[in-house]
Enzyme design. Structure first.
Site, PDB file in Angstrom:
ATOM      1  N   ASN A  13       0.874  -1.179   0.000  1.00 53.42           N
ATOM      2  CA  ASN A  13       0.000   0.000   0.000  1.00 53.42           C
ATOM      3  C   ASN A  13       0.910   1.226   0.000  1.00 53.42           C
ATOM      4  OD1 ASN A  13      -1.862   2.031   0.439  1.00 53.42           O
ATOM      5  ND2 ASN A  13      -2.133   1.570   2.618  1.00 53.42           N
ATOM      6  N   TRP A  14       0.976   1.859  -1.132  1.00 47.23           N
ATOM      7  CA  TRP A  14       1.895   3.007  -1.259  1.00 47.23           C
ATOM      8  C   TRP A  14       1.348   4.272  -0.599  1.00 47.23           C
ATOM      9  CZ3 TRP A  14       4.431   3.128  -6.820  1.00 47.23           C
ATOM     10  CH2 TRP A  14       5.380   2.090  -6.889  1.00 47.23           C
ATOM     11  N   LYS A  15       0.077   4.283  -0.268  1.00 47.85           N
ATOM     12  CA  LYS A  15      -0.555   5.493   0.279  1.00 47.85           C
ATOM     13  C   LYS A  15      -0.324   6.678  -0.683  1.00 47.85           C
ATOM     14  CE  LYS A  15       0.572   3.658   4.788  1.00 47.85           C
ATOM     15  NZ  LYS A  15       0.250   3.790   6.173  1.00 47.85           N
ATOM     16  N   HIS A  99      -9.370   1.141   4.595  1.00 45.24           N
ATOM     17  CA  HIS A  99      -8.117   1.355   5.334  1.00 45.24           C
ATOM     18  C   HIS A  99      -8.405   2.320   6.491  1.00 45.24           C
ATOM     19  CE1 HIS A  99      -4.037   2.593   6.279  1.00 45.24           C
ATOM     20  NE2 HIS A  99      -3.630   1.515   5.642  1.00 45.24           N
ATOM     21  N   GLU A 101      -6.860   4.740   7.559  1.00 47.23           N
ATOM     22  CA  GLU A 101      -6.630   6.158   7.235  1.00 47.23           C
ATOM     23  C   GLU A 101      -7.830   6.745   6.497  1.00 47.23           C
ATOM     24  OE1 GLU A 101      -2.836   5.731   5.278  1.00 47.23           O
ATOM     25  OE2 GLU A 101      -1.933   5.135   7.184  1.00 47.23           O
ATOM     26  N   GLU A 170      -5.425  -4.929  10.416  1.00 44.76           N
ATOM     27  CA  GLU A 170      -4.417  -3.891  10.623  1.00 44.76           C
ATOM     28  C   GLU A 170      -4.708  -3.111  11.905  1.00 44.76           C
ATOM     29  OE1 GLU A 170      -2.364  -2.796   6.686  1.00 44.76           O
ATOM     30  OE2 GLU A 170      -4.037  -1.452   6.989  1.00 44.76           O
ATOM     31  N   GLY A 176       2.269   2.358  10.486  1.00 46.55           N
ATOM     32  CA  GLY A 176       3.190   3.478  10.297  1.00 46.55           C
ATOM     33  C   GLY A 176       3.888   3.933  11.575  1.00 46.55           C
ATOM     34  N   SER A 216       3.305  -2.080  10.218  1.00 51.62           N
ATOM     35  CA  SER A 216       4.765  -2.094  10.387  1.00 51.62           C
ATOM     36  C   SER A 216       5.394  -3.459  10.089  1.00 51.62           C
ATOM     37  CB  SER A 216       5.147  -1.610  11.788  1.00 51.62           C
ATOM     38  OG  SER A 216       4.716  -0.275  11.971  1.00 51.62           O
ATOM     39  N   GLY A 237       2.823  -1.123   4.155  1.00 52.51           N
ATOM     40  CA  GLY A 237       2.908   0.284   3.779  1.00 52.51           C
ATOM     41  C   GLY A 237       4.341   0.678   3.494  1.00 52.51           C
ATOM     42  N   GLY A 238       4.994   1.253   4.485  1.00 51.24           N
ATOM     43  CA  GLY A 238       6.341   1.816   4.314  1.00 51.24           C
ATOM     44  C   GLY A 238       7.330   0.907   3.609  1.00 51.24           C
TER      45      GLY A 238
HETATM   46  C1  PEP Z   1      -0.670   0.205   5.724  1.00 49.56           C
HETATM   47  O1  PEP Z   1      -0.626   1.317   5.259  1.00 49.56           O
HETATM   48  O2  PEP Z   1      -1.603  -0.535   5.449  1.00 49.56           O
HETATM   49  C2  PEP Z   1       0.408  -0.227   6.622  1.00 49.56           C
HETATM   50  C3  PEP Z   1       0.313  -1.391   7.192  1.00 49.56           C
HETATM   51  O3  PEP Z   1       1.456   0.653   6.777  1.00 49.56           O
HETATM   52  P1  PEP Z   1       2.872   0.330   7.479  1.00 49.56           P
HETATM   53  O4  PEP Z   1       3.346  -1.001   6.943  1.00 49.56           O
HETATM   54  O5  PEP Z   1       3.752   1.445   7.074  1.00 49.56           O
HETATM   55  O6  PEP Z   1       2.622   0.252   8.945  1.00 49.56           O
END
Ligand code: PEP
Length: 258
Positions: A13-15, A99, A101, A170, A176, A216, A237-238
């Site tokens: 997930n690049w956001k 998500h 967010e 999640e 994040g 994470s 994500g990251g």
């Molecule tokens: C996400 O955005 O779904 C996520 C899990 O981010 P991160 O891996 O950066 O915590």
């Protein structure tokens, strides 16, 4: 993971990161690092404007491109929104729905449900997210909260389509933040999600549905998380923004399993 009964899925997930030019560069590097042979299902969900570049770059590969959101309506006066048939026509295979967010921006369980139904109708694989806040975990209501999100999100999904849905657990406090759920915490909730699907549908469907962990996840902790029987992959994500890291997570998903 349990590859005998269900797919392992590693999804990025690049956001709101990377431009179309940066997408092209990422894909070139990522492709050069990917091994051939048997792999889990791989999805990269990217900002809408990056979808054409991502689809073009990954055309001859096993990597499916996805969107990070969709609108549940087929068309009309929804300025700035993107319908599921537009995503399909652009070459998407996946769409992230619900998500945390986006829920924080006001998306409700009813919205999530409408989007899941629209995605399935269009032939997309919805990656439906759920997760509890730190306050909810500390109040010991995680399982009830997640069960409610799953029930409301899947409302009206017919029996013959449930296996197409990918669920991502999640925990909001882990997204994040660099604070990952322990493999035991993640396993417990993913097992609980499977039990909800069993109740709503059947043992067979519960056994076949892929449930991912996100929060994470990175190249260092992926192996241990993915070794758990009810964690069928990751929503990342990251670490999905760096080809080296994303490839290492995919490699962790190729570990031997039961
Ligand atoms: C996400 O955005 O779904 C996520 C899990 O981010 P991160 O891996 O950066 O915590």
């Amino acid at each position: 993971m349990n590859r005998k009964y269900r797919k392992t899925v590693i999804a990025g997930n690049w956001k709101m990161n990377k431009t179309p030019s940066e997408t092209k560069e990422f894909m070139t590097n990522f492709k050069a690092m990917m091994h051939t042979g048997r792999w889990c299902d791989i999805a990269l969900c990217v900002p809408a404007v990056c979808i054409p570049a991502a689809v073009r770059a990954m055309r001859e590969t096993r990597v499916g491109i996805g969107a990070e959101n969709c609108n549940a309506n087929a068309s009309g006066a929804y300025t700035g929104e993107i319908a599921t048939n537009m995503l399909v026509d652009a070459g998407c295979k996946y769409v992230i729905i619900g998500h945390s967010e986006r829920r924080a921006m006001g998306e409700t369980d009813a919205d999530v449900n409408a989007k899941v139904l629209a995605a399935l109708e269009a032939g997309l694989t919805p990656i439906m997210c759920c997760g509890e806040s730190l306050e909810q975990r500390e109040a010991d209501i995680t399982n009830e909260w997640i069960a409610m999100q799953i029930k409301l999100g899947l409302k009206g999904v017919p029996e013959d389509k449930i296996r197409k849905v990918v669920i991502a657990y999640e925990p909001i406090w882990a997204i994040g933040t660099g604070r990952t759920a322990t493999p035991e915490q993640a396993q417990e909730v993913c097992e609980g999600i499977r039990a909800v699907v069993r109740k709503l549908y059947s043992s067979k469907n519960a056994r076949a549905i892929s449930i991912l962990y996100g929060g994470s996840m990175n190249e260092k902790n992926a192996y241990e998380l993915l070794a758990k029987p009810d964690i069928d992959g990751g929503l990342i994500g990251g670490a999905s923004l760096v080809p080296e890291k994303f490839v290492q997570i995919i490699e962790a998903a190729n570990q031997p399993t039961v």
